[in-house]
Design an enzyme around this catalytic site. Structure first.
Site, PDB file in Angstrom:
ATOM      1  N   TYR A  63       0.852  -1.194   0.000  1.00 41.22           N
ATOM      2  CA  TYR A  63       0.000   0.000   0.000  1.00 41.22           C
ATOM      3  C   TYR A  63       0.894   1.253   0.000  1.00 41.22           C
ATOM      4  CZ  TYR A  63      -4.555   2.144   0.154  1.00 41.22           C
ATOM      5  OH  TYR A  63      -5.692   2.827  -0.191  1.00 41.22           O
ATOM      6  N   HIS A  68       7.515   4.888   1.202  1.00 39.03           N
ATOM      7  CA  HIS A  68       8.053   3.636   0.652  1.00 39.03           C
ATOM      8  C   HIS A  68       8.914   3.919  -0.583  1.00 39.03           C
ATOM      9  CE1 HIS A  68       4.210   2.035   2.566  1.00 39.03           C
ATOM     10  NE2 HIS A  68       5.128   1.258   3.115  1.00 39.03           N
ATOM     11  N   GLY A  72      12.822   2.753   7.131  1.00 35.64           N
ATOM     12  CA  GLY A  72      12.459   4.147   7.375  1.00 35.64           C
ATOM     13  C   GLY A  72      12.601   4.535   8.844  1.00 35.64           C
ATOM     14  N   ARG A 111      -1.709   3.544   6.934  1.00 38.14           N
ATOM     15  CA  ARG A 111      -2.922   3.604   7.754  1.00 38.14           C
ATOM     16  C   ARG A 111      -3.608   4.970   7.691  1.00 38.14           C
ATOM     17  NH1 ARG A 111       0.307   0.022  11.283  1.00 38.14           N
ATOM     18  NH2 ARG A 111      -0.812  -1.935  11.535  1.00 38.14           N
TER      19      ARG A 111
HETATM   20  P1  AMP Z   1       5.447  -0.742   6.169  1.00 40.47           P
HETATM   21  O1  AMP Z   1       4.982  -1.081   4.793  1.00 40.47           O
HETATM   22  O2  AMP Z   1       4.570   0.214   6.899  1.00 40.47           O
HETATM   23  O3  AMP Z   1       5.859  -1.955   6.958  1.00 40.47           O
HETATM   24  O4  AMP Z   1       6.810   0.078   5.961  1.00 40.47           O
HETATM   25  C1  AMP Z   1       7.857  -0.427   5.183  1.00 40.47           C
HETATM   26  C2  AMP Z   1       9.055   0.472   5.342  1.00 40.47           C
HETATM   27  O5  AMP Z   1       8.712   1.797   4.931  1.00 40.47           O
HETATM   28  C3  AMP Z   1       9.556   0.568   6.797  1.00 40.47           C
HETATM   29  O6  AMP Z   1      10.969   0.562   6.800  1.00 40.47           O
HETATM   30  C4  AMP Z   1       9.006   1.897   7.239  1.00 40.47           C
HETATM   31  O7  AMP Z   1       9.765   2.513   8.250  1.00 40.47           O
HETATM   32  C5  AMP Z   1       9.093   2.698   5.949  1.00 40.47           C
HETATM   33  N1  AMP Z   1       8.187   3.851   5.998  1.00 40.47           N
HETATM   34  C6  AMP Z   1       6.848   3.831   6.253  1.00 40.47           C
HETATM   35  N2  AMP Z   1       6.367   5.092   6.264  1.00 40.47           N
HETATM   36  C7  AMP Z   1       7.413   5.925   6.026  1.00 40.47           C
HETATM   37  C8  AMP Z   1       7.562   7.347   5.919  1.00 40.47           C
HETATM   38  N3  AMP Z   1       6.538   8.179   6.078  1.00 40.47           N
HETATM   39  N4  AMP Z   1       8.802   7.826   5.676  1.00 40.47           N
HETATM   40  C9  AMP Z   1       9.858   6.995   5.527  1.00 40.47           C
HETATM   41  N5  AMP Z   1       9.782   5.658   5.607  1.00 40.47           N
HETATM   42  C10 AMP Z   1       8.583   5.124   5.849  1.00 40.47           C
END
Ligand code: AMP
Length: 281
Positions: free
Chosen positions: A32, A37, A147, A187
């Site tokens: 998503y 990302h 991130g 989210r």
């Molecule tokens: P997720 O899909 O939420 O598990 O996130 C995957 C990766 O994207 C993780 O390393 C998160 O820390 C990073 N991430 C999610 N949101 C952000 C954001 N706003 N800025 C930078 N990295 C992000």
């Protein structure tokens, strides 16, 4: 761009790329995609010859009363975004492929997983560290980009990679925000307009403290927390889960913030959505 959903095939391609002398850059995600990302994919592109993105909504990191079932998914849109970012391989395993029948092994980082989000989401980081270990074992030697948005996760993963001598270089990438300051998150799609507006108090409070520290220098941690707390508690739609000042490496409580060695981290519920954010101080 290749899309694979079998562990063995991903391993084969990665081995072959390494034999050809290529550096692999890996971005683990739950999909998503938003600009946060995509910024990790761009960082991986800068660091490597072959960019691999995994999309896997990992059931192991969700508690029984959490939002696994309604976690947002849009594989077609995600694949198009990966293509536009010149990603080489997208790994989209099924739950069965990752956790076969009788799966029973876990990886746990003890101390760092306990406070902050760990205290409010029992078992969450065990789920994260277990899946990240599996993914790093599948991909093999790589730069793995995470991130700073999930600051505790980043420190937990760094510790795990060091403790277990995993052959990955952990690379941190800065938080990407909406123009009004809200930290991007998959989210955020759940936020009703009034909640979306209320949620802004989180990034505003963190920024106000960061600006004060930049202006006046180090502060007692209590004062920094109290200042941010006042701004957040003024917003009745926002239920604070935690707001804490910690050292940026081991995430232990600190007396003072400033000098770049500390972090102010927040988690809150806005409507039915749990949001996190942080700022380095
Ligand atoms: P997720 O899909 O939420 O598990 O996130 C995957 C990766 O994207 C993780 O390393 C998160 O820390 C990073 N991430 C999610 N949101 C952000 C954001 N706003 N800025 C930078 N990295 C992000």
């Amino acid at each position: 761009m290749l899309r694979l959903d079998q562990i063995a095939s991903v391993r084969e391609v990665c081995d072959e790329r390494r034999r050809a002398g290529q550096r692999i850059g890996f971005v683990p995600t739950m999909g998503y995609f938003h600009e946060g990302h995509l910024s990790l994919m761009r960082r991986a592109r800068e660091l490597s010859d072959f960019v691999l993105v995994s999309i896997f909504v990992n059931p192991l990191q969700f508690g029984p009363s959490e939002d696994l079932a309604r976690y947002p998914r849009d594989l077609e849109a995600d694949l198009a975004k990966c293509q536009a970012e010149r990603v080489d391989l997208v790994f989209t395993p099924s739950v069965e492929e990752m956790y076969g029948p009788g799966f029973q092994s876990v990886v746990e980082v003890r101390e760092l997983s306990q406070g902050l989000c760990g205290a409010h989401r029992p078992g969450h980081f065990r789920g994260v560290t277990t899946v990240v270990t599996k993914l790093l074992n599948i991909v093999g030697p790589c730069s793995a980009v995470f991130g700073e948005k999930d600051f505790q996760q980043l420190q937990v993963v760094r510790q795990m990679v060091a403790d277990l001598s995993l052959p990955a270089q952990v690379v941190a990438s800065p938080i990407v925000r909406e123009p009004d300051g809200l930290a991007m998150s998959s989210r955020n799609v759940f936020l009703q307009p009034a909640d979306r507006a209320a949620a802004l108090c989180l990034s505003r409070a963190l920024r106000a403290v960061a600006e004060r520290v930049a202006r006046e220098g180090p502060l007692p941690a209590d004062e920094a927390v109290a200042m941010a707390r006042r701004m957040i508690e003024a917003e009745p739609r926002v239920q604070l889960e935690y707001l804490e000042a910690r050292d940026a490496r081991m995430l232990r409580p600190v007396e003072r913030v400033g000098g770049g060695a500390s972090v102010l981290a927040v988690a809150a519920r806005v409507g039915s959505t749990r949001l996190i954010d942080n700022t380095r101080l």
